[in-house]
Scaffold this active site. Structure first.
Site, PDB file in Angstrom:
ATOM      1  N   GLY A 138       4.935  -1.323   2.148  1.00 38.30           N
ATOM      2  CA  GLY A 138       4.188  -0.092   1.979  1.00 38.30           C
ATOM      3  C   GLY A 138       5.069   1.146   2.034  1.00 38.30           C
ATOM      4  N   HIS A 172       0.811  -1.217   0.000  1.00 41.13           N
ATOM      5  CA  HIS A 172       0.000   0.000   0.000  1.00 41.13           C
ATOM      6  C   HIS A 172       0.848   1.272   0.000  1.00 41.13           C
ATOM      7  CE1 HIS A 172       0.870   0.635   4.315  1.00 41.13           C
ATOM      8  NE2 HIS A 172       0.804  -0.684   4.388  1.00 41.13           N
ATOM      9  N   ASP A 173       0.339   2.280  -0.698  1.00 39.06           N
ATOM     10  CA  ASP A 173       0.940   3.626  -0.706  1.00 39.06           C
ATOM     11  C   ASP A 173       2.331   3.661  -1.308  1.00 39.06           C
ATOM     12  OD1 ASP A 173      -1.275   4.938   0.900  1.00 39.06           O
ATOM     13  OD2 ASP A 173      -0.580   3.468   2.359  1.00 39.06           O
TER      14      ASP A 173
END
Length: 262
Positions: free
Chosen positions: A139, A121-122
């Site tokens: 992430g 994520h991100d």
């Protein structure tokens, strides 16, 4: 004209571009947006607010856009954007963003994700990035363009990786990697410049020679800190574009830890 296998499930609201092909047993969520000529081979699951660029191919059992693997995630609206011409092989997992990281994960054009690789994520990847089999990117990782990851390598969260870098197989990277840098080992250490990548990219010979001299001054000297040396080299070599890319990367943010030679 789209071609959807009768066993596939495409939920109402999904947007399909011209020439999209969806193979057997795929499941496409209602917020998905597939560009022209995207192909899902079979058994592909696309979820969430996910955009897939034109000409991207996705192979069986890939999981694209499902909820971030973050225990802090509370169901907030987040996105995953995949560029054009990407190859996403079997078992790949690509996660959207979270509130703590800007709510988005982005992937550039013409990237290749080989079997069972993962992008957390991100994270944000540039163009023409290659993840070999079983690569794990955590992430909040920023990856430049033209970066190659050897099989089984892993990157810890919040790491930055510059353009044209090379991460060796099974390497464990926990510090920022300069543009054009090459690392090996677990934990990874800087093993020199990615000279093969530099030559393949057809950079002029004189620019490569200047970069090699700057690398030696940066990492083979004990005078001052790495930041001090980068500042001095930046002032002395303003006319060298490859050197500038490296010094800009080092000086961009303070209080960063960099991968250095063992």
């Amino acid at each position: 004209m789209t071609d959807i296998h009768p066993t596939a499930i495409v939920e109402d609201g999904a947007v399909l571009g011209d020439g999209v092909r969806i193979g057997p047993y795929c499941v496409i969520g209602p917020q998905a947006k597939l560009g022209a000529n995207v192909e899902l081979k079979s058994h592909v699951a696309v979820a969430g607010d996910t955009t897939i660029g034109a000409g991207t191919s996705i192979y069986p059992f890939a999981s694209v856009g499902h909820q971030a693997q973050d225990l802090k995630f509370q169901g907030e609206a987040a996105t995953l954007s995949i560029g054009e011409g990407c190859i996403i092989r079997e078992g790949v997992t690509l996660n959207p963003g979270t509130e703590g990281g800007g709510l988005s994960t982005t992937i550039g054009n013409n990237c290749a994700f080989l079997a069972n690789s993962h992008v957390g994520h991100d994270s944000h990847l540039g163009d023409r990035v290659v993840l070999s089999n079983n690569v794990m990117i955590a992430g909040h990782v920023d990856v430049g363009s033209n970066v190659i990851f050897g099989g089984g390598s892993a990157v810890i969260q919040f790491t930055r990786i510059g353009d044209n870098a090379f991460i060796g197989g099974l390497a464990g990277l926990e510090n920022d990697l300069i543009p054009f840098g090459m690392v090996t080992g677990n934990r990874a250490s800087l093993g020199g410049l990615n000279l093969v990548g530099l030559k393949r990219a057809n950079f002029p010979r004189e620019q490569i020679h200047a970069l090699r001299a700057a690398y030696k001054a940066l990492f083979e000297s004990n005078e001052g800190t790495l930041r001090n040396r980068a500042e001095a080299i930046a002032a002395e070599t303003a006319d060298q574009p490859l050197v500038k890319i490296v010094t800009d990367f080092i000086l961009e943010k303070e209080d960063r830890r960099f991968c250095t030679p063992a």
